[in-house]
Design a protein around this motif. Sequence first.
Motif, PDB file in Angstrom:
ATOM      1  N   ASP A  44      50.152  40.628  58.469  1.00 21.46           N
ATOM      2  CA  ASP A  44      50.766  41.559  59.427  1.00 21.46           C
ATOM      3  C   ASP A  44      50.362  41.201  60.857  1.00 21.46           C
ATOM      4  OD1 ASP A  44      51.999  42.942  57.410  1.00 21.46           O
ATOM      5  OD2 ASP A  44      50.560  44.598  57.373  1.00 21.46           O
ATOM      6  N   ILE A  45      49.068  40.916  61.050  1.00 19.06           N
ATOM      7  CA  ILE A  45      48.573  40.554  62.378  1.00 19.06           C
ATOM      8  C   ILE A  45      49.245  39.265  62.864  1.00 19.06           C
ATOM      9  CG2 ILE A  45      46.565  39.727  63.674  1.00 19.06           C
ATOM     10  CD1 ILE A  45      44.839  41.574  61.920  1.00 19.06           C
ATOM     11  N   ALA A  46      49.259  38.258  62.000  1.00 18.13           N
ATOM     12  CA  ALA A  46      49.787  36.953  62.391  1.00 18.13           C
ATOM     13  C   ALA A  46      51.280  37.019  62.679  1.00 18.13           C
ATOM     14  CB  ALA A  46      49.512  35.934  61.284  1.00 18.13           C
ATOM     15  N   GLU A  47      52.037  37.637  61.793  1.00 21.10           N
ATOM     16  CA  GLU A  47      53.490  37.691  61.993  1.00 21.10           C
ATOM     17  C   GLU A  47      53.844  38.436  63.275  1.00 21.10           C
ATOM     18  OE1 GLU A  47      57.610  38.949  59.687  1.00 21.10           O
ATOM     19  OE2 GLU A  47      55.703  39.799  59.012  1.00 21.10           O
ATOM     20  N   THR A  48      53.218  39.577  63.478  1.00 26.33           N
ATOM     21  CA  THR A  48      53.510  40.377  64.671  1.00 26.33           C
ATOM     22  C   THR A  48      53.143  39.624  65.946  1.00 26.33           C
ATOM     23  OG1 THR A  48      53.140  42.436  63.466  1.00 26.33           O
ATOM     24  CG2 THR A  48      53.026  42.543  65.869  1.00 26.33           C
ATOM     25  N   SER A  62      65.134  29.950  62.012  1.00 24.88           N
ATOM     26  CA  SER A  62      65.654  31.299  62.252  1.00 24.88           C
ATOM     27  C   SER A  62      64.579  32.346  61.990  1.00 24.88           C
ATOM     28  CB  SER A  62      66.858  31.576  61.360  1.00 24.88           C
ATOM     29  OG  SER A  62      66.462  31.718  60.008  1.00 24.88           O
ATOM     30  N   GLU A  63      64.691  33.449  62.701  1.00 27.43           N
ATOM     31  CA  GLU A  63      63.726  34.532  62.525  1.00 27.43           C
ATOM     32  C   GLU A  63      63.760  35.056  61.097  1.00 27.43           C
ATOM     33  OE1 GLU A  63      62.331  38.706  64.674  1.00 27.43           O
ATOM     34  OE2 GLU A  63      63.950  37.498  65.533  1.00 27.43           O
ATOM     35  N   GLN A  64      64.937  35.063  60.480  1.00 25.11           N
ATOM     36  CA  GLN A  64      65.043  35.542  59.107  1.00 25.11           C
ATOM     37  C   GLN A  64      64.292  34.635  58.140  1.00 25.11           C
ATOM     38  OE1 GLN A  64      66.512  38.546  58.004  1.00 25.11           O
ATOM     39  NE2 GLN A  64      65.243  37.886  56.270  1.00 25.11           N
ATOM     40  N   GLU A  65      64.399  33.334  58.346  1.00 25.74           N
ATOM     41  CA  GLU A  65      63.678  32.399  57.475  1.00 25.74           C
ATOM     42  C   GLU A  65      62.174  32.576  57.624  1.00 25.74           C
ATOM     43  OE1 GLU A  65      63.286  27.586  56.543  1.00 25.74           O
ATOM     44  OE2 GLU A  65      64.870  28.332  57.889  1.00 25.74           O
ATOM     45  N   LEU A  66      61.721  32.784  58.851  1.00 21.84           N
ATOM     46  CA  LEU A  66      60.294  33.023  59.073  1.00 21.84           C
ATOM     47  C   LEU A  66      59.853  34.339  58.456  1.00 21.84           C
ATOM     48  CD1 LEU A  66      60.141  31.734  62.743  1.00 21.84           C
ATOM     49  CD2 LEU A  66      58.806  30.813  60.841  1.00 21.84           C
ATOM     50  N   THR A  67      60.668  35.365  58.605  1.00 18.41           N
ATOM     51  CA  THR A  67      60.356  36.663  58.000  1.00 18.41           C
ATOM     52  C   THR A  67      60.230  36.524  56.483  1.00 18.41           C
ATOM     53  OG1 THR A  67      61.474  37.899  59.749  1.00 18.41           O
ATOM     54  CG2 THR A  67      61.177  39.022  57.641  1.00 18.41           C
ATOM     55  N   ASN A  68      61.131  35.776  55.888  1.00 19.87           N
ATOM     56  CA  ASN A  68      61.087  35.551  54.436  1.00 19.87           C
ATOM     57  C   ASN A  68      59.817  34.804  54.034  1.00 19.87           C
ATOM     58  OD1 ASN A  68      63.586  36.783  54.237  1.00 19.87           O
ATOM     59  ND2 ASN A  68      64.729  34.858  54.091  1.00 19.87           N
ATOM     60  N   ALA A  69      59.402  33.854  54.867  1.00 17.52           N
ATOM     61  CA  ALA A  69      58.202  33.079  54.559  1.00 17.52           C
ATOM     62  C   ALA A  69      56.945  33.949  54.602  1.00 17.52           C
ATOM     63  CB  ALA A  69      58.070  31.913  55.545  1.00 17.52           C
ATOM     64  N   GLN A  71      56.909  37.153  54.147  1.00 13.00           N
ATOM     65  CA  GLN A  71      57.030  38.082  53.032  1.00 13.00           C
ATOM     66  C   GLN A  71      56.661  37.419  51.712  1.00 13.00           C
ATOM     67  OE1 GLN A  71      57.313  41.211  53.336  1.00 13.00           O
ATOM     68  NE2 GLN A  71      57.466  41.709  51.152  1.00 13.00           N
ATOM     69  N   SER A  72      56.914  36.136  51.598  1.00 13.86           N
ATOM     70  CA  SER A  72      56.562  35.410  50.384  1.00 13.86           C
ATOM     71  C   SER A  72      55.052  35.423  50.143  1.00 13.86           C
ATOM     72  CB  SER A  72      57.057  33.966  50.474  1.00 13.86           C
ATOM     73  OG  SER A  72      56.663  33.217  49.349  1.00 13.86           O
ATOM     74  N   ILE A  73      54.269  35.313  51.228  1.00 16.55           N
ATOM     75  CA  ILE A  73      52.804  35.385  51.081  1.00 16.55           C
ATOM     76  C   ILE A  73      52.410  36.767  50.578  1.00 16.55           C
ATOM     77  CG2 ILE A  73      50.574  35.196  52.232  1.00 16.55           C
ATOM     78  CD1 ILE A  73      51.803  33.362  54.268  1.00 16.55           C
ATOM     79  N   ARG A  74      53.013  37.793  51.156  1.00 14.01           N
ATOM     80  CA  ARG A  74      52.702  39.161  50.722  1.00 14.01           C
ATOM     81  C   ARG A  74      53.013  39.354  49.235  1.00 14.01           C
ATOM     82  NH1 ARG A  74      55.514  40.182  55.738  1.00 14.01           N
ATOM     83  NH2 ARG A  74      54.090  40.964  57.372  1.00 14.01           N
ATOM     84  N   GLN A  75      54.143  38.857  48.818  1.00 15.65           N
ATOM     85  CA  GLN A  75      54.557  39.019  47.426  1.00 15.65           C
ATOM     86  C   GLN A  75      53.611  38.304  46.472  1.00 15.65           C
ATOM     87  OE1 GLN A  75      58.598  37.590  47.584  1.00 15.65           O
ATOM     88  NE2 GLN A  75      59.447  39.579  48.184  1.00 15.65           N
ATOM     89  N   GLU A  91      49.060  28.593  52.383  1.00 16.68           N
ATOM     90  CA  GLU A  91      50.240  29.436  52.587  1.00 16.68           C
ATOM     91  C   GLU A  91      50.487  29.673  54.077  1.00 16.68           C
ATOM     92  OE1 GLU A  91      52.457  30.573  50.504  1.00 16.68           O
ATOM     93  OE2 GLU A  91      51.521  29.984  48.614  1.00 16.68           O
ATOM     94  N   LEU A  92      49.425  29.995  54.806  1.00 20.69           N
ATOM     95  CA  LEU A  92      49.565  30.211  56.248  1.00 20.69           C
ATOM     96  C   LEU A  92      49.997  28.920  56.950  1.00 20.69           C
ATOM     97  CD1 LEU A  92      46.397  32.382  57.009  1.00 20.69           C
ATOM     98  CD2 LEU A  92      48.779  33.138  57.144  1.00 20.69           C
ATOM     99  N   SER A  93      49.438  27.797  56.523  1.00 26.48           N
ATOM    100  CA  SER A  93      49.789  26.516  57.147  1.00 26.48           C
ATOM    101  C   SER A  93      51.267  26.207  56.959  1.00 26.48           C
ATOM    102  CB  SER A  93      48.942  25.388  56.547  1.00 26.48           C
ATOM    103  OG  SER A  93      47.577  25.549  56.877  1.00 26.48           O
ATOM    104  N   SER A  94      51.794  26.500  55.786  1.00 26.47           N
ATOM    105  CA  SER A  94      53.199  26.197  55.524  1.00 26.47           C
ATOM    106  C   SER A  94      54.128  27.073  56.363  1.00 26.47           C
ATOM    107  CB  SER A  94      53.514  26.359  54.034  1.00 26.47           C
ATOM    108  OG  SER A  94      53.420  27.706  53.627  1.00 26.47           O
ATOM    109  N   VAL A  95      53.728  28.326  56.596  1.00 27.62           N
ATOM    110  CA  VAL A  95      54.550  29.202  57.432  1.00 27.62           C
ATOM    111  C   VAL A  95      54.508  28.749  58.884  1.00 27.62           C
ATOM    112  CG1 VAL A  95      54.857  31.548  58.305  1.00 27.62           C
ATOM    113  CG2 VAL A  95      54.281  31.189  55.902  1.00 27.62           C
ATOM    114  N   LEU A  96      53.330  28.468  59.403  1.00 30.35           N
ATOM    115  CA  LEU A  96      53.216  28.050  60.803  1.00 30.35           C
ATOM    116  C   LEU A  96      53.907  26.718  61.056  1.00 30.35           C
ATOM    117  CD1 LEU A  96      49.598  29.128  61.843  1.00 30.35           C
ATOM    118  CD2 LEU A  96      51.745  30.397  61.960  1.00 30.35           C
ATOM    119  N   ALA A  97      53.946  25.851  60.036  1.00 33.60           N
ATOM    120  CA  ALA A  97      54.646  24.574  60.198  1.00 33.60           C
ATOM    121  C   ALA A  97      56.138  24.780  60.418  1.00 33.60           C
ATOM    122  CB  ALA A  97      54.408  23.692  58.978  1.00 33.60           C
ATOM    123  N   LEU A  98      56.675  25.909  59.940  1.00 34.17           N
ATOM    124  CA  LEU A  98      58.098  26.201  60.130  1.00 34.17           C
ATOM    125  C   LEU A  98      58.440  26.435  61.603  1.00 34.17           C
ATOM    126  CD1 LEU A  98      58.775  28.650  57.145  1.00 34.17           C
ATOM    127  CD2 LEU A  98      59.507  26.256  57.332  1.00 34.17           C
TER     128      LEU A  98
END
Length: 258
Positions: A44-48, A62-69, A71-75, A91-98
């Motif tokens: 939550d902290i990182a995404e915000t 796209s913001e939607q693709e990042l949002t999905n990424a 959310q995937s960690i949360r799930q 997991e965090l590294s893969s999202v930030l690479a996007l």
Amino acid sequence: MNFLKQIKLIKNSILFTLFISLFAQAEHPRDQWLTTQQILKDVDIAETAYKRIHPGYKRYTSEQELTNAWQSIRQKAKQDDGMKVADFYLELSSVLALIRCDHTKVELSKALKEQRNITPVYLPFKWQIVNDSAFITHAQNNSGLSYGDELISIDGRSIDSMIAQLNPYIPVDGYTDSVKSTYMSDSKEHMGGAVDHFGALLWNPTSIVNVKIKNESGELKEFNFNRVTHKVSESMSTGSPSCLLYTSDAADDMQCVD
């Protein structure tokens, strides 16, 4: 406050939660278990924060693709009732690479950095990729490896398969994906190239590494070597002092001499 300082604050807050329970624990830092709530809080902290302050947050993805990424960690955390530190880092590294900004990455914690100079997880030679093939560029005396030997596999994994697994974790600027191959073997942005830096968390390697090579005569050979610590690996990359591989079982037998 400028962008880089803000990003540093985000990293620090995430690392605080990531590694708050490491003290007084004998377990390897990468294997520490994080609760679902710890992970959800950090995500939550990182995404915000990244969404709010990163100037190129949705420039390439796209913001939607990042949002999905995110959310995937949360799930995954909810599904498994938490996550190991190593898995969360990946997991965090893969999202930030996007985001496609090579300054935007997850830092290793102090505990993990220190462990890299205690537990040997690094390859005892240097190599690089040229025209989609991997070649030895620096090998220790009497190791059996030579400059120019083609590296076929590491611990039974082909070079191509490792590249495919590691590519999602490597941050680059824009669509410069072609440079990722140079970061497989060496990177100043992380503690070594992707095979060592991310591989130590992804594959949990033992202190002995199995290597298959093809020499200039086309002969296939197989070796088992002691892995080395980050400090020793870095001394090899500088070329001075030169490092010699001795033959006992201890990783400390990779010694550097003038």
